[in-house]
Write a protein that holds these residues in place. Structure first.
Motif, PDB file in Angstrom:
ATOM      1  N   ARG A  19     -19.372 -33.915   1.377  1.00 23.02           N
ATOM      2  CA  ARG A  19     -19.366 -35.359   1.137  1.00 23.02           C
ATOM      3  C   ARG A  19     -19.786 -35.687  -0.291  1.00 23.02           C
ATOM      4  O   ARG A  19     -19.183 -36.570  -0.939  1.00 23.02           O
ATOM      5  N   LEU A  20     -20.770 -34.980  -0.816  1.00 24.15           N
ATOM      6  CA  LEU A  20     -21.221 -35.216  -2.187  1.00 24.15           C
ATOM      7  C   LEU A  20     -20.108 -34.903  -3.184  1.00 24.15           C
ATOM      8  O   LEU A  20     -19.924 -35.632  -4.171  1.00 24.15           O
ATOM      9  N   SER A  21     -19.359 -33.843  -2.931  1.00 22.10           N
ATOM     10  CA  SER A  21     -18.256 -33.499  -3.838  1.00 22.10           C
ATOM     11  C   SER A  21     -17.200 -34.598  -3.857  1.00 22.10           C
ATOM     12  O   SER A  21     -16.576 -34.852  -4.892  1.00 22.10           O
ATOM     13  N   GLU A  22     -17.005 -35.265  -2.716  1.00 21.09           N
ATOM     14  CA  GLU A  22     -16.065 -36.388  -2.669  1.00 21.09           C
ATOM     15  C   GLU A  22     -16.593 -37.560  -3.492  1.00 21.09           C
ATOM     16  O   GLU A  22     -15.841 -38.190  -4.243  1.00 21.09           O
ATOM     17  N   LEU A  23     -17.876 -37.836  -3.372  1.00 24.73           N
ATOM     18  CA  LEU A  23     -18.463 -38.959  -4.100  1.00 24.73           C
ATOM     19  C   LEU A  23     -18.465 -38.700  -5.601  1.00 24.73           C
ATOM     20  O   LEU A  23     -18.305 -39.639  -6.403  1.00 24.73           O
ATOM     21  N   LEU A  24     -18.655 -37.445  -5.992  1.00 22.26           N
ATOM     22  CA  LEU A  24     -18.701 -37.099  -7.409  1.00 22.26           C
ATOM     23  C   LEU A  24     -17.343 -36.668  -7.960  1.00 22.26           C
ATOM     24  O   LEU A  24     -17.228 -36.364  -9.145  1.00 22.26           O
ATOM     25  N   CYS A  25     -16.340 -36.636  -7.063  1.00 14.54           N
ATOM     26  CA  CYS A  25     -14.969 -36.258  -7.456  1.00 14.54           C
ATOM     27  C   CYS A  25     -14.941 -34.890  -8.141  1.00 14.54           C
ATOM     28  O   CYS A  25     -14.429 -34.727  -9.258  1.00 14.54           O
ATOM     29  N   CYS A  26     -15.520 -33.901  -7.463  1.00 13.49           N
ATOM     30  CA  CYS A  26     -15.550 -32.555  -8.016  1.00 13.49           C
ATOM     31  C   CYS A  26     -15.363 -31.540  -6.892  1.00 13.49           C
ATOM     32  O   CYS A  26     -15.467 -31.888  -5.711  1.00 13.49           O
ATOM     33  N   PRO A  27     -15.088 -30.278  -7.222  1.00 15.79           N
ATOM     34  CA  PRO A  27     -14.884 -29.261  -6.186  1.00 15.79           C
ATOM     35  C   PRO A  27     -16.169 -28.938  -5.421  1.00 15.79           C
ATOM     36  O   PRO A  27     -17.278 -29.129  -5.931  1.00 15.79           O
ATOM     37  N   ALA A 115     -18.989 -22.035 -13.201  1.00 16.68           N
ATOM     38  CA  ALA A 115     -19.502 -22.364 -14.524  1.00 16.68           C
ATOM     39  C   ALA A 115     -18.418 -22.918 -15.433  1.00 16.68           C
ATOM     40  O   ALA A 115     -18.706 -23.532 -16.454  1.00 16.68           O
ATOM     41  N   GLU A 116     -17.135 -22.702 -15.086  1.00 12.58           N
ATOM     42  CA  GLU A 116     -16.040 -23.168 -15.928  1.00 12.58           C
ATOM     43  C   GLU A 116     -15.611 -24.589 -15.588  1.00 12.58           C
ATOM     44  O   GLU A 116     -14.775 -25.166 -16.276  1.00 12.58           O
ATOM     45  N   SER A 117     -16.146 -25.164 -14.514  1.00  6.75           N
ATOM     46  CA  SER A 117     -15.776 -26.513 -14.127  1.00  6.75           C
ATOM     47  C   SER A 117     -16.782 -27.501 -14.702  1.00  6.75           C
ATOM     48  O   SER A 117     -17.959 -27.188 -14.878  1.00  6.75           O
ATOM     49  N   GLU A 118     -16.336 -28.712 -14.993  1.00 10.34           N
ATOM     50  CA  GLU A 118     -17.235 -29.732 -15.520  1.00 10.34           C
ATOM     51  C   GLU A 118     -18.365 -30.012 -14.547  1.00 10.34           C
ATOM     52  O   GLU A 118     -19.510 -30.214 -14.931  1.00 10.34           O
ATOM     53  N   MET A 119     -18.050 -30.023 -13.249  1.00 11.36           N
ATOM     54  CA  MET A 119     -19.072 -30.190 -12.213  1.00 11.36           C
ATOM     55  C   MET A 119     -18.581 -29.563 -10.921  1.00 11.36           C
ATOM     56  O   MET A 119     -17.409 -29.689 -10.572  1.00 11.36           O
ATOM     57  N   VAL A 120     -19.473 -28.890 -10.222  1.00  9.66           N
ATOM     58  CA  VAL A 120     -19.164 -28.254  -8.941  1.00  9.66           C
ATOM     59  C   VAL A 120     -20.377 -28.402  -8.034  1.00  9.66           C
ATOM     60  O   VAL A 120     -21.519 -28.306  -8.491  1.00  9.66           O
ATOM     61  N   VAL A 121     -20.144 -28.656  -6.757  1.00 13.26           N
ATOM     62  CA  VAL A 121     -21.220 -28.663  -5.769  1.00 13.26           C
ATOM     63  C   VAL A 121     -21.154 -27.342  -5.013  1.00 13.26           C
ATOM     64  O   VAL A 121     -20.105 -26.983  -4.464  1.00 13.26           O
ATOM     65  N   LEU A 122     -22.264 -26.619  -4.978  1.00 13.49           N
ATOM     66  CA  LEU A 122     -22.321 -25.304  -4.344  1.00 13.49           C
ATOM     67  C   LEU A 122     -23.428 -25.279  -3.300  1.00 13.49           C
ATOM     68  O   LEU A 122     -24.612 -25.439  -3.627  1.00 13.49           O
ATOM     69  N   ALA A 123     -23.064 -25.097  -2.031  1.00 20.33           N
ATOM     70  CA  ALA A 123     -24.051 -24.978  -0.954  1.00 20.33           C
ATOM     71  C   ALA A 123     -24.513 -23.524  -0.856  1.00 20.33           C
ATOM     72  O   ALA A 123     -23.692 -22.616  -0.688  1.00 20.33           O
ATOM     73  N   LEU A 124     -25.804 -23.310  -0.971  1.00 16.17           N
ATOM     74  CA  LEU A 124     -26.372 -21.968  -0.893  1.00 16.17           C
ATOM     75  C   LEU A 124     -26.662 -21.593   0.556  1.00 16.17           C
ATOM     76  O   LEU A 124     -26.680 -22.449   1.439  1.00 16.17           O
ATOM     77  N   GLY A 125     -26.911 -20.328   0.783  1.00 14.81           N
ATOM     78  CA  GLY A 125     -27.354 -19.892   2.096  1.00 14.81           C
ATOM     79  C   GLY A 125     -28.829 -20.221   2.265  1.00 14.81           C
ATOM     80  O   GLY A 125     -29.563 -20.400   1.280  1.00 14.81           O
ATOM     81  N   ILE A 206     -27.506 -39.151   3.003  1.00 14.49           N
ATOM     82  CA  ILE A 206     -28.078 -38.120   2.142  1.00 14.49           C
ATOM     83  C   ILE A 206     -27.219 -37.918   0.896  1.00 14.49           C
ATOM     84  O   ILE A 206     -27.725 -37.893  -0.232  1.00 14.49           O
ATOM     85  N   ALA A 207     -25.908 -37.792   1.106  1.00 15.69           N
ATOM     86  CA  ALA A 207     -25.000 -37.588  -0.025  1.00 15.69           C
ATOM     87  C   ALA A 207     -25.025 -38.780  -0.972  1.00 15.69           C
ATOM     88  O   ALA A 207     -25.011 -38.616  -2.197  1.00 15.69           O
ATOM     89  N   SER A 208     -25.079 -39.972  -0.425  1.00  9.23           N
ATOM     90  CA  SER A 208     -25.114 -41.183  -1.255  1.00  9.23           C
ATOM     91  C   SER A 208     -26.397 -41.256  -2.071  1.00  9.23           C
ATOM     92  O   SER A 208     -26.386 -41.662  -3.233  1.00  9.23           O
ATOM     93  N   ALA A 209     -27.516 -40.849  -1.467  1.00 11.55           N
ATOM     94  CA  ALA A 209     -28.790 -40.854  -2.181  1.00 11.55           C
ATOM     95  C   ALA A 209     -28.759 -39.888  -3.354  1.00 11.55           C
ATOM     96  O   ALA A 209     -29.243 -40.201  -4.453  1.00 11.55           O
ATOM     97  N   ILE A 210     -28.174 -38.716  -3.130  1.00  9.87           N
ATOM     98  CA  ILE A 210     -28.069 -37.734  -4.205  1.00  9.87           C
ATOM     99  C   ILE A 210     -27.132 -38.244  -5.292  1.00  9.87           C
ATOM    100  O   ILE A 210     -27.432 -38.154  -6.496  1.00  9.87           O
ATOM    101  N   SER A 211     -25.998 -38.787  -4.885  1.00 14.10           N
ATOM    102  CA  SER A 211     -25.022 -39.299  -5.849  1.00 14.10           C
ATOM    103  C   SER A 211     -25.635 -40.406  -6.705  1.00 14.10           C
ATOM    104  O   SER A 211     -25.437 -40.455  -7.919  1.00 14.10           O
ATOM    105  N   TYR A 212     -26.376 -41.310  -6.067  1.00 12.50           N
ATOM    106  CA  TYR A 212     -27.009 -42.422  -6.809  1.00 12.50           C
ATOM    107  C   TYR A 212     -28.045 -41.884  -7.800  1.00 12.50           C
ATOM    108  O   TYR A 212     -28.077 -42.275  -8.973  1.00 12.50           O
ATOM    109  N   ALA A 213     -28.891 -40.950  -7.324  1.00 11.48           N
ATOM    110  CA  ALA A 213     -29.912 -40.381  -8.199  1.00 11.48           C
ATOM    111  C   ALA A 213     -29.260 -39.643  -9.362  1.00 11.48           C
ATOM    112  O   ALA A 213     -29.728 -39.721 -10.509  1.00 11.48           O
ATOM    113  N   TRP A 214     -28.171 -38.950  -9.070  1.00 13.28           N
ATOM    114  CA  TRP A 214     -27.468 -38.208 -10.112  1.00 13.28           C
ATOM    115  C   TRP A 214     -26.881 -39.157 -11.154  1.00 13.28           C
ATOM    116  O   TRP A 214     -27.002 -38.920 -12.363  1.00 13.28           O
ATOM    117  N   SER A 215     -26.247 -40.215 -10.697  1.00 10.07           N
ATOM    118  CA  SER A 215     -25.589 -41.145 -11.616  1.00 10.07           C
ATOM    119  C   SER A 215     -26.574 -41.900 -12.496  1.00 10.07           C
ATOM    120  O   SER A 215     -26.271 -42.258 -13.638  1.00 10.07           O
TER     121      SER A 215
END
Length: 218
Positions: A19-27, A115-125, A206-215
């Motif tokens: 969901r965060l990747s959708e809000l930030l328009c990134c992979p 690292a080659e993308s302008e922005m990427v969301v990566l979920a860790l284990g 949760i995703a919206s809160a992160i997106s807002y804080a990021w922006s």
């Protein structure tokens, strides 16, 4: 810039990440899914057939590759006929991508090198940061967000999934979560650049809160 999501199993890293990747328009990428492609088998199969130590070593190799941790420079991508700026859709099938220390990365996911993308969301284990080298990579090469959930929330989310999680199978679920959390929570908090309390919140919230804080900070 790579945004990594960390936290215990069942805290919502993958769902929030998508969901965060959708809000930030990134992979979006899920580390466990990439490891499964790399290994050619599921995470439970890796634990059963090879053991946790082998899984953690594999996890570190893949994370190094995805975060540009000095193991996979852009020239390596170009040498394999891969456009390092490619970010969406199926990758050109020009052969498997070599990883540091041997092994091959199948080209079936939508990012070669985060690292080659302008922005990427990566979920860790859930246990990625327990390997010190992985924690250092995440802290130095990404912006890490800890999705903090209470034991009660985790038990609720994992109640029907424990048998699919190698580190949770067998014994009382709450006890196993409490034991693992007692060893992991300090590392989650120490490594993260931002902590989000997820109790009682939906994936969208949760995703919206992160997106807002990021922006507001970028």
């Amino acid at each position: 810039m790579i945004i990594t999501l960390t936290g215990f199993m069942g805290c919502g890293k993958s769902s929030v990440g998508r969901r965060l990747s959708e809000l930030l328009c990134c992979p979006f990428m899920d580390l466990d899914s990439v490891i499964e492609e790399y290994a050619g088998k599921s995470i439970p199969e890796i634990f059963t057939e090879d053991g946790e130590a082998a899984f953690r070593a594999m996890e570190q190799k893949v994370l190094e590759a995805l975060t540009g941790g000095g193991k996979m420079p852009p020239s390596d991508l170009e040498d394999n006929g891969i456009d390092p700026t490619y970010s969406r859709g199926p990758l050109p099938q020009s052969g498997p991508l070599p990883l540091a220390g041997g092994g091959k990365m199948p080209l079936t996911y939508d990012r070669v090198n985060a690292a080659e993308s302008e922005m990427v969301v990566l979920a860790l284990g859930g246990g990625t940061l327990m390997t010190p080298e992985c924690a250092e990579l995440v802290q130095n090469n990404t912006r890490c967000i800890y999705l903090k959930a209470s034991v009660e929330t985790l038990v609720e989310h994992l109640d029907n999934e424990a048998d699919k999680r190698p580190l949770l199978s067998g014994g009382d679920l709450r006890t196993r979560i409490e034991n693992l959390m007692s060893r992991r929570s300090a590392t989650y908090e120490r490594t993260a650049h931002m902590i989000i309390d997820t109790d009682g919140k939906t994936v969208d919230e949760i995703a919206s809160a992160i997106s807002y804080a990021w922006s507001t900070k970028h």
